[in-house]
Design a protein around this motif. Structure first.
Motif, short mmCIF file in Angstrom:
data_model
loop_
_atom_site.label_atom_id
_atom_site.label_comp_id
_atom_site.label_asym_id
_atom_site.label_seq_id
_atom_site.Cartn_x
_atom_site.Cartn_y
_atom_site.Cartn_z
N MET A 131 0.83 -1.20 0.00
CA MET A 131 0.00 0.00 0.00
C MET A 131 0.87 1.26 0.00
SD MET A 131 -2.77 -1.69 0.19
CE MET A 131 -4.21 -0.72 0.57
N ALA A 133 0.02 4.83 0.83
CA ALA A 133 -1.08 5.65 1.34
C ALA A 133 -0.67 7.12 1.39
CB ALA A 133 -1.52 5.12 2.70
N LYS A 190 -6.43 7.74 7.16
CA LYS A 190 -5.31 7.48 6.23
C LYS A 190 -5.37 6.08 5.62
CE LYS A 190 -3.77 11.58 7.12
NZ LYS A 190 -4.36 12.64 6.33
N TYR A 191 -6.55 5.51 5.55
CA TYR A 191 -6.74 4.27 4.82
C TYR A 191 -7.12 4.60 3.38
CZ TYR A 191 -6.32 1.11 8.73
OH TYR A 191 -5.82 0.39 9.78
N ILE A 192 -6.66 3.74 2.46
CA ILE A 192 -6.96 3.96 1.05
C ILE A 192 -8.40 3.52 0.77
CG2 ILE A 192 -6.33 3.35 -1.32
CD1 ILE A 192 -3.44 2.97 -0.32
N GLY A 197 -8.30 -2.52 3.00
CA GLY A 197 -8.18 -2.62 4.46
C GLY A 197 -6.74 -2.52 4.91
N ASP A 198 -6.49 -3.01 6.11
CA ASP A 198 -5.12 -3.00 6.65
C ASP A 198 -4.39 -4.22 6.09
OD1 ASP A 198 -2.88 -3.72 8.38
OD2 ASP A 198 -3.54 -2.05 9.62
N SER A 199 -3.45 -3.96 5.20
CA SER A 199 -2.83 -5.08 4.47
C SER A 199 -2.06 -6.00 5.42
CB SER A 199 -1.94 -4.57 3.35
OG SER A 199 -1.06 -3.59 3.84
N GLY A 200 -1.41 -5.43 6.45
CA GLY A 200 -0.68 -6.27 7.42
C GLY A 200 -1.62 -7.22 8.14
#
Ligand code: URA
Length: 207
Positions: A131, A133, A190-192, A197-200
């Motif tokens: 990501m 961002a 600050k999420y795309i 979502g949260d890629s991690g």
């Protein structure tokens, strides 16, 4: 320069990753597969050196082989999810790691881990993070690697927010950036958006 890699297989795999119903197994598998597909394009202008070999027909012929070290540098933690896919096509690649994040209270960038293999400064450095961002971690990771003297650096991600991409292009105009999708925007966290979502969390099943 930014290179948007378009391919139907990539679009199908990215859709599986975006789907909130996909498990971490599906997410990780598709992330790695996209990483493999992207390498083909990332190394399109790579200049291999000539290697003379003998074939089973007792013929000598000039072939090609890698002419320098290739180092994959995942930005922890989500970047780790792209390493295996890239390594599938470049098994001899060495792996560096960079741990960097933006402190949500101080808004300062903090680096907590940095280790790059000892290789020539002419090595190909492929920095990976699914990501892009705000662009802050990518910019700082590349600053650090440049400060170490490396000259051939590329940045590889899947999904970019327009504002983060613009910032990275401005700060590092000499770097080739490879992406497969430019999304709409960042939300206030600050999420795309639409993003994935949260890629991690989605790679490691931490949520
Ligand atoms: N990092 C992520 O994992 N997802 C985003 O949407 C933005 C940054």
């Amino acid at each position: 320069m930014t290179k948007l890699i378009k391919h139907p297989l990539i679009e199908i795999k990215l859709t599986k990753m975006r789907d909130e119903n996909s498990s971490h197994i599906v997410f990780k598998k598709n992330l790695n597969e996209i990483g493999s597909l992207m390498v083909y394009e990332i190394l399109r202008n790579y200049k291999p050196k000539v290697k003379k070999i003998k074939t089973p027909t007792n013929s000598i012929t000039n072939g090609k082989t890698f002419n320098n070290d290739i180092v994959i540098v995942p930005i922890l933690r989500a970047g780790l999810g792209m390493v295996a896919g890239i390594e599938t096509l470049i098994p001899q690649a060495k792996i560096g790691h960079i741990g960097i994040f933006r402190n949500n209270k101080t808004f300062q960038v903090e680096e907590y881990f940095y280790k790059i293999p000892i290789v020539s400064k002419k090595a190909e450095i492929i920095v990976v993070d699914p990501m892009l961002a705000t662009g802050v971690t990518a910019i700082n990771a590349i600053n650090k690697i440049k400060k170490d003297g490396y000259k051939n650096i590329r940045f590889v991600c899947l999904v970019a927010a327009p504002e983060g991409l613009l910032k990275l292009e401005k700060k590092h105009p000499d770097i080739d950036i490879y992406i497969v999708a430019i999304d709409k925007k960042l939300n206030d966290k600050k999420y795309i958006i639409p993003g994935l979502g949260d890629s991690g969390d989605r790679i490691f099943g931490t949520k």
